[in-house]
Enzyme design. Structure first.
Site, PDB file in Angstrom:
ATOM      1  N   GLY A 217     -22.881  17.944  -9.379  1.00  0.00           N
ATOM      2  CA  GLY A 217     -23.028  16.494  -9.426  1.00  0.00           C
ATOM      3  C   GLY A 217     -23.828  16.030  -8.227  1.00  0.00           C
TER       4      GLY A 217
ATOM      5  CB  ALA B 113     -16.717  -0.085   0.358  1.00  0.00           C
TER       6      ALA B 113
ATOM      7  CG  HIS C 110     -46.411  -2.037  16.818  1.00  0.00           C
ATOM      8  ND1 HIS C 110     -46.569  -1.245  15.703  1.00  0.00           N
ATOM      9  CD2 HIS C 110     -46.991  -1.383  17.864  1.00  0.00           C
ATOM     10  CE1 HIS C 110     -47.245  -0.155  16.058  1.00  0.00           C
ATOM     11  NE2 HIS C 110     -47.510  -0.219  17.365  1.00  0.00           N
TER      12      HIS C 110
ATOM     13  N   GLY D 183     -17.500  12.317 -10.906  1.00  0.00           N
ATOM     14  CA  GLY D 183     -17.233  10.888 -11.066  1.00  0.00           C
ATOM     15  C   GLY D 183     -15.796  10.585 -10.688  1.00  0.00           C
TER      16      GLY D 183
ATOM     17  N   GLY E 298      -7.591   2.243   2.333  1.00  0.00           N
ATOM     18  CA  GLY E 298      -7.890   2.829   1.022  1.00  0.00           C
ATOM     19  C   GLY E 298      -8.764   4.068   1.103  1.00  0.00           C
TER      20      GLY E 298
ATOM     21  CG  ASP F   6     -13.766   2.102  -6.652  1.00  0.00           C
ATOM     22  OD1 ASP F   6     -14.664   1.296  -6.378  1.00  0.00           O
ATOM     23  OD2 ASP F   6     -13.699   3.241  -6.158  1.00  0.00           O
TER      24      ASP F   6
ATOM     25  CD  GLU G 189      -2.548   1.752   0.376  1.00  0.00           C
ATOM     26  OE1 GLU G 189      -3.401   0.998  -0.098  1.00  0.00           O
ATOM     27  OE2 GLU G 189      -2.336   2.915  -0.054  1.00  0.00           O
TER      28      GLU G 189
ATOM     29  CE  LYS H  33     -21.586   7.631   4.077  1.00  0.00           C
ATOM     30  NZ  LYS H  33     -21.096   7.461   2.700  1.00  0.00           N
TER      31      LYS H  33
HETATM   32  C1  FAD Z   1     -16.602  10.566  -0.509  1.00  0.00           C
HETATM   33  C2  FAD Z   1     -16.858   9.107  -0.816  1.00  0.00           C
HETATM   34  C3  FAD Z   1     -17.828   8.416  -0.101  1.00  0.00           C
HETATM   35  C4  FAD Z   1     -18.049   7.076  -0.374  1.00  0.00           C
HETATM   36  N1  FAD Z   1     -19.021   6.438   0.352  1.00  0.00           N
HETATM   37  C5  FAD Z   1     -19.255   5.127   0.108  1.00  0.00           C
HETATM   38  C6  FAD Z   1     -20.214   4.420   0.870  1.00  0.00           C
HETATM   39  O1  FAD Z   1     -20.868   4.984   1.752  1.00  0.00           O
HETATM   40  N2  FAD Z   1     -20.402   3.103   0.609  1.00  0.00           N
HETATM   41  C7  FAD Z   1     -19.683   2.450  -0.361  1.00  0.00           C
HETATM   42  O2  FAD Z   1     -19.881   1.247  -0.559  1.00  0.00           O
HETATM   43  N3  FAD Z   1     -18.760   3.085  -1.099  1.00  0.00           N
HETATM   44  C8  FAD Z   1     -18.519   4.408  -0.884  1.00  0.00           C
HETATM   45  N4  FAD Z   1     -17.552   5.053  -1.600  1.00  0.00           N
HETATM   46  C9  FAD Z   1     -16.812   4.281  -2.633  1.00  0.00           C
HETATM   47  C10 FAD Z   1     -15.714   3.421  -1.974  1.00  0.00           C
HETATM   48  O3  FAD Z   1     -14.867   4.246  -1.209  1.00  0.00           O
HETATM   49  C11 FAD Z   1     -14.923   2.681  -3.039  1.00  0.00           C
HETATM   50  O4  FAD Z   1     -15.810   1.969  -3.874  1.00  0.00           O
HETATM   51  C12 FAD Z   1     -13.929   1.703  -2.408  1.00  0.00           C
HETATM   52  O5  FAD Z   1     -13.014   2.386  -1.585  1.00  0.00           O
HETATM   53  C13 FAD Z   1     -13.177   0.940  -3.493  1.00  0.00           C
HETATM   54  O6  FAD Z   1     -12.317   0.026  -2.878  1.00  0.00           O
HETATM   55  P1  FAD Z   1     -10.997  -0.479  -3.597  1.00  0.00           P
HETATM   56  O7  FAD Z   1     -10.399  -1.482  -2.669  1.00  0.00           O
HETATM   57  O8  FAD Z   1     -11.291  -0.883  -4.978  1.00  0.00           O
HETATM   58  O9  FAD Z   1     -10.041   0.803  -3.731  1.00  0.00           O
HETATM   59  P2  FAD Z   1      -9.582   1.936  -2.749  1.00  0.00           P
HETATM   60  O10 FAD Z   1     -10.378   2.006  -1.533  1.00  0.00           O
HETATM   61  O11 FAD Z   1      -9.476   3.143  -3.603  1.00  0.00           O
HETATM   62  O12 FAD Z   1      -8.126   1.464  -2.325  1.00  0.00           O
HETATM   63  C14 FAD Z   1      -7.092   1.362  -3.251  1.00  0.00           C
HETATM   64  C15 FAD Z   1      -5.759   1.502  -2.537  1.00  0.00           C
HETATM   65  O13 FAD Z   1      -4.708   1.195  -3.450  1.00  0.00           O
HETATM   66  C16 FAD Z   1      -3.607   2.037  -3.184  1.00  0.00           C
HETATM   67  N5  FAD Z   1      -2.749   2.089  -4.372  1.00  0.00           N
HETATM   68  C17 FAD Z   1      -3.053   2.622  -5.579  1.00  0.00           C
HETATM   69  N6  FAD Z   1      -2.013   2.442  -6.440  1.00  0.00           N
HETATM   70  C18 FAD Z   1      -1.042   1.785  -5.743  1.00  0.00           C
HETATM   71  C19 FAD Z   1       0.250   1.306  -6.069  1.00  0.00           C
HETATM   72  N7  FAD Z   1       0.758   1.439  -7.303  1.00  0.00           N
HETATM   73  N8  FAD Z   1       0.986   0.691  -5.108  1.00  0.00           N
HETATM   74  C20 FAD Z   1       0.471   0.536  -3.855  1.00  0.00           C
HETATM   75  N9  FAD Z   1      -0.746   0.967  -3.490  1.00  0.00           N
HETATM   76  C21 FAD Z   1      -1.508   1.567  -4.419  1.00  0.00           C
HETATM   77  C22 FAD Z   1      -4.264   3.367  -2.839  1.00  0.00           C
HETATM   78  O14 FAD Z   1      -3.386   4.196  -2.091  1.00  0.00           O
HETATM   79  C23 FAD Z   1      -5.491   2.919  -2.045  1.00  0.00           C
HETATM   80  O15 FAD Z   1      -5.213   2.902  -0.658  1.00  0.00           O
HETATM   81  C24 FAD Z   1     -17.284   6.393  -1.354  1.00  0.00           C
HETATM   82  C25 FAD Z   1     -16.297   7.081  -2.069  1.00  0.00           C
HETATM   83  C26 FAD Z   1     -16.079   8.418  -1.798  1.00  0.00           C
HETATM   84  C27 FAD Z   1     -15.002   9.144  -2.569  1.00  0.00           C
END
Ligand code: FAD
Length: 467
Positions: A180, A320, A446, A271, A44, A312, A38, A55
């Protein structure tokens, strides 16, 4: 890192978001030696700059908002003393607690954790920070996404903010224009407005939350408008002009009328884009689509043998809980188990946490109408469940759409207090192929808002009692 024995793993995971860290724990449970790399913080975007801090802010906004209700019973609260820096500090403390929790879980499960930037540098090989090489039987890419930068609307994180910028903000502006009205835009509109900021919420599509049920969105929009938010649907942002103290946003409505709206800050939430550059993916034979997303198979396999991708960076819903589920599916597949099929988009719950909340899954009524899909629909209004009136949250409805022949539940949508918790009873019914009667005949305590779910299911083949 120089010990060759320590440099070889069954699984190398890039990214410790909800996709990567849950996959690592599942891998350990299945007996795989895993390492997570990471470049930032464990957890993340979700834990650090997404789900969790947003939240927490919504929770604090809810508490602040409900203080007004106390005035009606004679309890005066001086809301002018709000210290937003303290609100923000509380949010960052919650983040720290949870990210520490993730580190603890990885340790407990004996998953190695490396801080650094990873790149795939050969078959089964990953290089960290350009120097340390690891080899692995499998590689799982879970590098997530970042806010989309749109020309003309670039975020400077001072006056023009991304979701990350607003989550780091320590003082409230007088006014904000939010461009948005997806989940993130609506949630921040609710938070800012609850804390007394003048909010204009702009959405180019027909209604706010364009991917949710239109009736649910109408209820949410009327609540946000009642609370003082200036909601502009079918309105395009044409551009921005910054001065030292404010930003002027040029808007155009669906009749072509233009208007300049002035605010202290602008939040741009158009987005997100996948983090797939600079990872060596294409060189490794991983196919990306025209927008940089990784193409995956049923078990999150990519086009390159031994490399999986989740969360993502794929075209599945950017949530998430989808990332975490895909992590499990990918790891079970590589461990030779027989996971369920790919995540079924019809079984993924959506959840938007402003008040009232919006949640849903599966078939939406607008799609049923557009595609001529026959449905049996039942809608139960929240006030029919006495609890909603008792707690002063009567705005809302539960809508279920069933197959007219088999009664199979095809989709469900809820707007109202606690919608994001209530949706799971219906989702379980959908996944388990329960019939409306199964829920309608289940005695619900209820008074609860869950009674609205029971009544909506009762309405599919009969009549609710309280309507
Ligand atoms: C403001 C906001 C609110 C949200 N609220 C919700 C919610 O309420 N419920 C929900 O389900 N989703 C929510 N989401 C979406 C959710 O955060 C994402 O869908 C989720 O975090 C995706 O998980 P992931 O593991 O794919 O990636 P991420 O959580 O983006 O984690 C990816 C990680 O990879 C690391 N990384 C990237 N490139 C490299 C590299 N080359 N080497 C090492 N590490 C690297 C990054 O630093 C990061 O820590 C929200 C998003 C935002 C922006």
């Amino acid at each position: 890192m120089n010990d060759p024995m320590k440099n070889h793993y069954d699984l190398i995971i890039i990214g410790a978001g909800p996709g990567g860290y849950c996959a690592a724990i599942r891998a350990a449970q299945l007996g795989l030696q895993a390492v997570v790399i990471e470049k930032d913080q464990p957890g993340g975007v979700c834990l650090n700059w997404g789900c969790i801090p947003s939240k927490n802010l919504i929770h604090q906004a809810d508490v602040f908002h409900s203080m007004q209700a106390m005035e009606a019973v004679g309890v005066g609260v001086d809301r002018s003393s709000l210290d937003y820096a303290a609100v923000q500090a509380n949010s960052r403390q919650v983040v720290k607690t949870l990210t520490n929790g993730v580190s603890g879980l990885l340790k407990k499960n004996k998953v190695d954790y490396l801080n650094g930037t990873a790149r795939i540098s050969g078959t089964g090989e990953v290089t960290v920070d350009g120097k340390d090489k690891l080899t692995g039987k499998h590689i799982l890419v879970a590098t997530g996404s970042r806010p989309m930068q749109v020309p003309g609307f670039e975020c400077d994180e001072q006056q023009v903010l991304s979701s990350t910028g607003i989550l780091a903000m320590t003082a409230l502006p007088q006014s904000i224009v939010i461009l948005g009205a997806g989940a993130i835009g609506c949630e921040f509109a609710y938070v800012m407005n609850s804390f007394g900021v003048k909010v204009t919420l702009v959405e180019a599509m027909d209604h706010i939350l364009p991917t949710e049920d239109f009736e649910s969105c109408a209820v949410l929009e009327s609540c946000l408008t009642r609370d003082g938010i200036d909601v502009r649907a079918r309105t395009r942002a044409l551009g921005l002009k910054k001065t030292a103290k404010s930003v002027s946003v040029s808007l155009q409505d669906s009749n072509g009328n233009t208007e300049e709206v002035l605010a202290e800050k602008v939040l741009v939430v158009f987005g997100r884009v996948p983090n797939t550059e600079g990872l060596g993916l294409e060189e490794a034979g991983v196919n990306l689509d025209d927008r940089g997303y990784v193409s995956i198979g049923d078990y999150c396999q990519t086009s390159a043998a031994g490399i999986y991708a989740i969360g993502d960076i794929t075209r599945t819903p950017a949530l998430a809980h989808v990332a975490s589920k895909e992590g499990e599916i990918a790891v079970e597949h590589m461990a030779g188990h027989h996971p369920e099929q790919a995540v079924n988009p019809d079984s993924v719950p959506s959840a938007i946490y402003c008040e009232p909340q919006v949640a849903g899954f599966g078939l939406r009524e607008d799609r049923a109408i557009a595609e001529g899909i026959a449905v049996k629909k039942s809608v139960f209004q929240y006030p029919g469940a006495g609890k909603t009136i008792a707690i002063g949250k009567p705005e809302g409805l539960v809508k279920v759409l069933c197959d007219p022949v088999t009664d199979e539940l095809l989709g469900a949508h809820i707007v109202g207090h606690n919608a994001t918790e209530l949706i799971h009873e219906l989702l379980l019914a959908h996944n388990s192929e329960l019939l409306p009667e199964d829920i309608a005949h289940t005695i619900h305590a209820h008074p609860t808002i869950s009674e609205a779910v029971m009544e909506a299911m009762r309405g599919v083949n009969g009549k609710p009692i309280h309507a």
